[in-house]
Scaffold this active site. Structure first.
Site, PDB file in Angstrom:
ATOM      1  N   ASP A 178     -61.830 -47.430  -7.626  1.00 29.21           N
ATOM      2  CA  ASP A 178     -62.215 -46.048  -7.289  1.00 29.21           C
ATOM      3  C   ASP A 178     -62.663 -46.034  -5.825  1.00 29.21           C
ATOM      4  OD1 ASP A 178     -62.835 -43.363  -7.468  1.00 29.21           O
ATOM      5  OD2 ASP A 178     -64.775 -43.684  -8.446  1.00 29.21           O
ATOM      6  N   ASN A 183     -67.618 -44.250  -1.630  1.00 24.77           N
ATOM      7  CA  ASN A 183     -68.145 -45.339  -2.456  1.00 24.77           C
ATOM      8  C   ASN A 183     -68.392 -46.623  -1.672  1.00 24.77           C
ATOM      9  OD1 ASN A 183     -68.368 -43.909  -4.830  1.00 24.77           O
ATOM     10  ND2 ASN A 183     -66.291 -44.384  -5.491  1.00 24.77           N
ATOM     11  N   ASP A 198     -70.326 -47.480  -7.479  1.00 25.21           N
ATOM     12  CA  ASP A 198     -69.373 -46.922  -8.450  1.00 25.21           C
ATOM     13  C   ASP A 198     -68.230 -47.893  -8.736  1.00 25.21           C
ATOM     14  OD1 ASP A 198     -70.931 -44.702  -8.660  1.00 25.21           O
ATOM     15  OD2 ASP A 198     -69.651 -43.392  -7.471  1.00 25.21           O
TER      16      ASP A 198
END
Length: 245
Positions: A178, A183, A198
């Site tokens: 992701d 992130n 994450d």
């Protein structure tokens, strides 16, 4: 029944993120700053946020020297499960004033992560395409968070498009899963990597599992720093696959 974190953590609670499938992220400011992620109970093979799954991946990354939050607590009640973790310093790469330097830092981190060729977590097409089918069948695809070209599409239409694309061969490496610019955290003064967050989808996958998302967020310039040419077939496939997560 385990005590929910809302009853045991003192401080000022502020919601910083929420998803349509029930996950919430809170910043709790007390003697120290902590983050709490909560969610309805999940199956172990559910690719949406699962506290136990993400905690295991954070521990794995930490053991290998990557800067990640430290997990303070993982727990569950009948109504929710949660993870409490420490704050990591820095700002999201997508908010940095010098975007080119921030993208370069993210590309260098991605290259170092992809240099690892073994981990206990599976993010290959066998499991991710199976998740895509199950997500459509159970109606959990977030149709309010699709790329502009898929605005208004149903989950079934997305799945039909994915099924119609040639499946690219896989070169399995450790992928974040992701890897949006938000992130990855960086020091706003030095532009050094300070945190990775994450990571619940981290696992063995083709590099384009991450690169397709980075190209979406940062453009093809990220590939120059990473050191690979543009692959239209893989980019198209993994960009579409990401819609199901």
């Amino acid at each position: 029944m385990t005590t929910p974190p809302t009853l045991s953590l003192r401080g000022r609670w502020r919601t910083v993120a929420s998803r349509s499938y029930g996950t919430r992220v809170y910043r709790v400011e007390g003697r120290s700053t902590l983050y709490v992620k909560t969610t309805p109970p999940r199956r172990a093979d559910d690719f949406r946020f699962n506290p136990s799954n993400e905690a295991a991946r954070l521990a794995w990354l930490q053991e290998r020297g990557f800067p990640v939050p430290e997990v303070i607590e993982v727990g569950a009640s009948d109504e929710q499960s949660w993870m409490v973790m420490t704050e990591v310093p820095g700002i999201p790469a997508d908010t940095a004033p010098d975007r080119a330097r921030a993208v370069a830092t993210v590309a260098e981190f991605t290259r170092s992560l992809h240099a690892l060729r073994d981990c206990p977590f599976d993010g290959s097409l066998t499991v991710t395409t199976d998740w895509a089918r199950r997500a459509v069948a159970s109606g959990v695809v977030d149709l309010d968070d699709l790329d502009p070209e898929h605005d208004g599409w149903s989950g079934q239409r997305l799945l039909e498009k994915l099924s119609g694309l040639p499946v690219p061969p896989e070169d399995l490496v450790v992928c974040h899963g992701d890897l949006g610019l938000d992130n990855v955290l960086i020091d706003p003064s030095t532009y050094e990597l300070t945190g990775v967050i994450d990571v619940g989808r981290l696992g063995m996958a083709d590099p384009w599992r991450d690169l397709a998302v980075l190209v979406r967020d940062a453009g093809r310039s990220v590939l120059e720093v990473y050191g690979v040419g543009f692959d239209a077939e893989r980019e198209r496939y993994y960009r579409l696959l990401d819609e199901f997560f």
